[in-house]
Design a protein around this motif. Structure first.
Motif, short mmCIF file in Angstrom:
data_model
loop_
_atom_site.label_atom_id
_atom_site.label_comp_id
_atom_site.label_asym_id
_atom_site.label_seq_id
_atom_site.Cartn_x
_atom_site.Cartn_y
_atom_site.Cartn_z
N LEU A 116 55.11 5.70 -3.53
CA LEU A 116 55.55 6.75 -4.44
C LEU A 116 55.17 6.42 -5.87
N LEU A 117 54.86 7.46 -6.66
CA LEU A 117 54.65 7.34 -8.10
C LEU A 117 55.77 8.09 -8.79
N ASP A 118 56.48 7.41 -9.71
CA ASP A 118 57.63 8.02 -10.39
C ASP A 118 57.21 8.56 -11.75
N PRO A 119 57.21 9.87 -11.95
CA PRO A 119 56.75 10.44 -13.23
C PRO A 119 57.68 10.14 -14.40
N GLU A 120 58.92 9.73 -14.13
CA GLU A 120 59.84 9.43 -15.22
C GLU A 120 59.90 7.94 -15.55
N ASP A 121 59.21 7.11 -14.79
CA ASP A 121 59.12 5.67 -15.06
C ASP A 121 57.69 5.40 -15.51
N ARG A 122 57.44 5.65 -16.77
CA ARG A 122 56.08 5.55 -17.29
C ARG A 122 56.03 4.65 -18.52
N ASP A 123 54.84 4.11 -18.79
CA ASP A 123 54.67 3.23 -19.95
C ASP A 123 54.00 3.99 -21.10
N ALA A 124 53.67 3.25 -22.16
CA ALA A 124 53.11 3.88 -23.36
C ALA A 124 51.73 4.49 -23.10
N ASP A 125 51.03 4.04 -22.07
CA ASP A 125 49.71 4.56 -21.75
C ASP A 125 49.78 5.74 -20.79
N GLY A 126 50.98 6.15 -20.44
CA GLY A 126 51.13 7.27 -19.52
C GLY A 126 51.07 6.90 -18.06
N GLU A 127 51.02 5.61 -17.75
CA GLU A 127 50.98 5.18 -16.35
C GLU A 127 52.37 5.35 -15.71
N TRP A 128 52.40 5.87 -14.48
CA TRP A 128 53.63 6.00 -13.73
C TRP A 128 53.82 4.74 -12.88
N ALA A 129 55.05 4.26 -12.80
CA ALA A 129 55.32 3.12 -11.93
C ALA A 129 55.14 3.53 -10.48
N ALA A 130 54.59 2.61 -9.69
CA ALA A 130 54.42 2.83 -8.25
C ALA A 130 55.47 2.04 -7.49
N TYR A 131 55.99 2.61 -6.42
CA TYR A 131 57.00 1.95 -5.59
C TYR A 131 56.53 1.96 -4.14
N SER A 132 56.72 0.82 -3.49
CA SER A 132 56.43 0.72 -2.06
C SER A 132 57.73 0.38 -1.36
N PHE A 133 58.07 1.15 -0.33
CA PHE A 133 59.34 0.95 0.35
C PHE A 133 59.15 1.03 1.86
N ALA A 134 59.60 -0.02 2.55
CA ALA A 134 59.60 -0.03 4.02
C ALA A 134 61.02 -0.31 4.48
N SER A 135 61.58 0.62 5.24
CA SER A 135 62.98 0.46 5.67
C SER A 135 63.16 -0.77 6.54
#
Length: 638
Positions: A131-150
Motif C-alpha cells: 500500500l501507498l499512503d497519500p497522507e504519509d508523505r515527505d517534503a519531496d511528495g513521496e508517499w510512504a509504502a507499507y507491506s503487510f502480511a497477516s
C-alpha cells in the motif's frame, strides 16, 4: 545511485537479469508460467505519459514521484520479493477500501484510517498487501509504502517511498537466493557487496565500527554470508539483541567460546526449554553438538570462563579476579588496556564477543563500554586509539576507582515500586572476602557460592556438584561478598528477611571476636525509619547507635565520633533519608571504605548464607528458655 541520479532502467534491468540467472534452467528457459521463455523480463513495457496522466485523473491525485518514474520505465513488475508475485501498473492500481477489520486491529499503531485511503499495488501475492499512503508523505511528495502480511503476526513494515520498498525487495530477492544457493549465486552485485564486507572487516578491527556496521548491515540485507556473522558481533557488543544472529559462525569450532557461548547465554536468560536449544544446535556438525551442549551446561551453572590467547587472555584472568570482588571499574580498565593485543581466533572474528557470556565479566560490558571496545584498534590494526568514555561509577565523566563510590549512594539508589528497600552490610578489617563466610557465619565449613546478580535467584553448589536454588526456606539470608578497599572486605544483603526491630542484635562484636580486627555493621530499614550503626573491635562493642524515627539509643564503651554523632543527623528537623545519607558519607571517610555501586547493582558477586541479625521467635513446639532477674531477698523477717 543517489536520490538525484537514481536510474530506474538500470536498476530494474539488473534485477531482471540477476533473477533470471538464479531461476533459469540449463536450457536458458524458466519453469512454466507466463514468464516462460522470457528469462530477462520481470518488468513490462513502459507506460506512456498519457496513460499515467489518465491514471492520475481517475485516482483524483498526482502519483508520488518514484512510483510515477517507475511506471514510465515498466508498467508493473513481477516477483517483487519472495511473496509479491505481481505489482500493479497503470491499469491495476486501486484504492484499498476494505480495511475496516485491519484498521481496528492496527489502529493504535498510528495507522488508523490508512487502510481506507491507501493505494493498493499488490495484484498477485501470498496474502501480502502493498500500500501507498497519500497522507504519509515527505517534503519531496513521496508517499510512504507499507507491506503487510497477516501470517507474519507483526505490524506493517514501513518504507519511506515506493523506491525504498523496491530496493528492499531487491535485497530480499538476493537474500533468499543466497540462502537457497549459497556461494553458487555470484554476480557483479554479490562481488561488490563481498568487497564491502572485507573492507568493513578491516574497518571494524581498526576501530571504525560505525562505518563497518553500516556496510555490514547493507550486506546482511543482501544475504551475504560473512556479513551476517560479523554484523551480529558488532550489534551484540553495542547491547542490541538478536537470537541466532551470527550466521554461519557457530559452525566454526574455534568460536565455541565466543558466539556459541553468547547463544547459550541468550538461551539461559530467555528461560526457553532445551528443545529450542536442540533446534538451534541441530544445524551444527555432529561433532560440535556435544561441545555446544557442554558450553550451555557451563553457562547455565555459571562456571563458564571466557578465555583468549596471548596477552589479552592473561588480562582477562586478571580482570576476572578484580571483578569477582567488586572491582568492576578496575577490571574494565584492565580489559581496555589490553584490547590492542587481542587477536581473532577465526577469519571473521571481530572482537571478544564471548566476554558477554562470562558470569563475572559479562555485566561489565554495558552498551556504552561495548561501543568503546569497538572503537579500540585491535587484531594488529595500528591506528590511534579513541578517548575513553566515562567510567560507570565515576561522576561527570571521570574515570574513578571504586573507592570513589563511597557509601552514600546507598541512600539514593532507585527502589522498586517507588519504595526504598532495607539493606544491611558488615565491613570486616583484615579479612579477605573469601574468608567472610567463616567469620561472619561462624561456620568452619561455610564457603562462598557462585556469583549472582541482585536480579537472579541465589544458588548454592552442593558437594555433589550442580546448582541448587535457594527457595526462601533457608534459615539464612544471602550475603554478597567483596572488597571494600584494602584492608576491608564487605558482606552486603539487600532486602534481608525476618527483620524485627524489637529483636535486632548487631553481629559486630561477635565477628570482631573471631577476627581480632575492627568490624562495622549497618542495618537500614527506610520504611520503618530505622538506622543502626555499630563498631566493634577485639570482641567488644566500641560504640553504636540505633535511630528509630527521631528517637536515638546509644550503646558501647566509647563515644560516637563527632562526624557520626546521630544528634547531628537524625532529629525532628530532618526529613526523608537525609540523615542516612549523611552518616553513610561520614562513615566512608572515617574508615576509608567503599561499596562498589556497579558491582552491587549490575554485576555479579559471590554469595553465602548470612545469619539473621534478628532471629525469629520460637515456633509452636520449639523449646525456649525464659530468664528473669529477681531482687535478692533479705535474710531478716519483715
Amino acid at each position: 545511485m543517489t536520490e538525484q541520479t537514481f536510474d530506474w532502467r538500470l536498476f530494474l534491468t539488473r534485477w531482471s537479469e540477476e533473477w533470471a540467472d538464479v531461476h533459469t534452467d540449463p536450457t536458458g528457459r524458466q519453469p512454466g508460467g507466463e514468464d516462460a521463455g522470457r528469462p530477462h523480463r520481470l518488468g513490462f513495457d513502459p507506460a506512456p505519459e498519457e496513460r499515467i496522466a489518465a491514471m492520475e485523473e481517475e485516482l483524483g491525485c498526482a502519483l508520488p514521484p518514484s512510483y510515477r518514474e517507475f511506471l514510465a520505465v515498466s508498467d508493473g513488475w513481477r516477483h517483487a520479493g519472495g511473496f509479491v508475485y505481481r505489482l500493479a501498473g497503470t491499469d491495476e492500481a486501486r484504492w484499498h477500501l476494505d480495511g475496516h477489520a485491519i484498521s481496528e486491529y492496527w489502529g493504535e499503531d498510528g495507522l488508523a484510517g490508512m487502510w481506507e485511503r491507501a493505494l493498493q499495488l499488490d495484484v498477485e501475492s501470498d496474502l501480502v498487501l502493498v500500500l501507498l499512503d497519500p497522507e504519509d508523505r515527505d517534503a519531496d511528495g513521496e508517499w510512504a509504502a507499507y507491506s503487510f502480511a497477516s501470517w507474519r503476526a507483526a505490524p506493517p513494515e514501513r518504507f519511506g517511498s515506493f523506491r525504498a520498498f523496491m530496493e528492499a525487495m531487491y535485497r530480499e530477492f538476493h537474500r533468499s537466493a543466497t540462502n537457497d544457493h549459497g556461494e553458487a549465486f555470484r554476480n557483479a552485485t554479490t562481488r561488490e557487496q563481498d568487497a564491502r564486507v572485507e573492507a568493513a572487516r578491516l574497518d571494524a578491527l581498526a576501530g571504525a565500527s560505525e562505518r563497518a556496521e553500516a556496510a555490514l548491515a547493507e550486506a546482511a540485507e543482501f544475504g551475504r554470508p560473512r556479513a551476517v556473522g560479523m554484523y551480529g558481533q558488532l550489534r551484540r557488543l553495542r547491547g542490541l539483541s538478536g537470537h541466532g544472529a551470527f550466521g554461519a559462525l557457530p559452525h566454526d569450532s574455534r568460536l565455541l567460546g565466543e558466539v556459541v557461548a553468547v547463544l547459550a547465554a541468550d538461551h539461559v536468560r530467555s528461560g526457553r526449554d532445551d528443545a529450542s536449544w536442540g533446534r538451534l544446535t541441530g544445524i551444527l556438525a555432529e561433532g560440535l553438538r556435544g561441545e555446544a551442549d557442554a558450553v550451555l551446561r557451563r553457562v547455565r551453572e555459571r562456571t563458564f570462563r571466557y578465555t583468549a590467547p596471548g596477552p589479552f587472555g592473561e588480562a582477562v584472568e586478571r580482570a576476572r579476579e578484580q571483578a569477582r570482588w567488586g572491582g568492576t571499574e578496575a577490571a574494565w580498565r584492565t580489559l581496555r588496556a589490553a584490547l590492542p593485543q587481542w587477536t581473532p581466533v577465526a577469519p571473521d572474528h571481530l572482537a571478544p564477543v564471548g566476554l558477554l557470556a562470562d558470569p563475572l565479566l559479562g555485566p561489565l560490558l554495558t552498551p556504552e563500554r561495548g561501543h568503546e571496545l569497538l572503537g579500540i584498534p585491535r587484531g594488529g590494526a595500528a591506528v590511534p586509539r579513541p578517548t575513553p568514555v566515562a567510567a560507570a561509577d565515576g561522576p561527570d565523566g571521570a574515570d574513578l576507582p571504586e573507592e570513589a563510590d563511597g557509601l552514600a549512594w546507598l541512600a539514593a539508589e532507585p527502589t522498586s515500586g517507588g519504595r526504598p528497600e532495607p539493606y544491611r552490610f558488615v565491613l570486616v578489617e583484615g579479612v579477605a572476602p573469601d574468608a567472610l563466610p567463616v567469620v561472619v557465619a561462624a561456620d568452619e565449613a561455610a564457603r562462598l557460592d557462585p556469583p549472582t546478580s541482585r536480579r537472579e535467584p541465589a544458588v548454592r553448589r552442593p558437594a555433589g556438584g550442580g546448582l541448587v536454588a535457594l527457595d526462601g526456606s533457608e534459615p539464612a539470608v544471602v550475603g554478597r561478598a567483596g572488597d571494600a578497599a584494602t584492608p576491608w572486605s564487605f558482606a552486603f544483603d539487600l532486602r534481608p528477611s525476618r527483620f524485627d526491630v524489637d529483636r535486632f542484635t548487631s553481629p559486630a562484636a561477635a565477628v570482631s571476636g573471631r577476627t581480632g580486627g575492627r568490624v562495622v555493621a549497618v542495618f537500614v530499614a527506610p520504611q520503618e525509619r530505622f538506622f543502626h550503626l555499630s563498631v566493634a573491635g577485639g570482641g567488644e562493642e566500641r560504640y553504636a547507635f540505633t535511630a528509630r524515627g527521631t528517637a536515638v539509643d546509644r550503646t558501647g564503651r566509647e563515644a560516637v565520633p563527632a562526624a557520626l554523632d546521630p544528634d547531628g543527623h537524625f532529629g525532628p528537623d530532618r526529613h526523608g533519608r537525609q540523615g542516612e545519607c549523611e552518616v553513610l558519607a561520614a562513615l566512608a571517610v572515617e574508615f576509608g571504605v567503599s561499596l562498589p555501586r556497579f558491582a552491587l547493582t549490575e554485576g555479579r558477586l559471590h554469595t553465602f548464607a548470612n545469619p539473621s541479625w534478628a532471629p525469629p521467635p520460637p515456633g509452636p513446639g520449639e523449646p525456649y528458655l525464659t530468664m528473669a532477674l529477681l531482687e535478692p531477698r533479705s535474710s531478716e523477717a519483715p
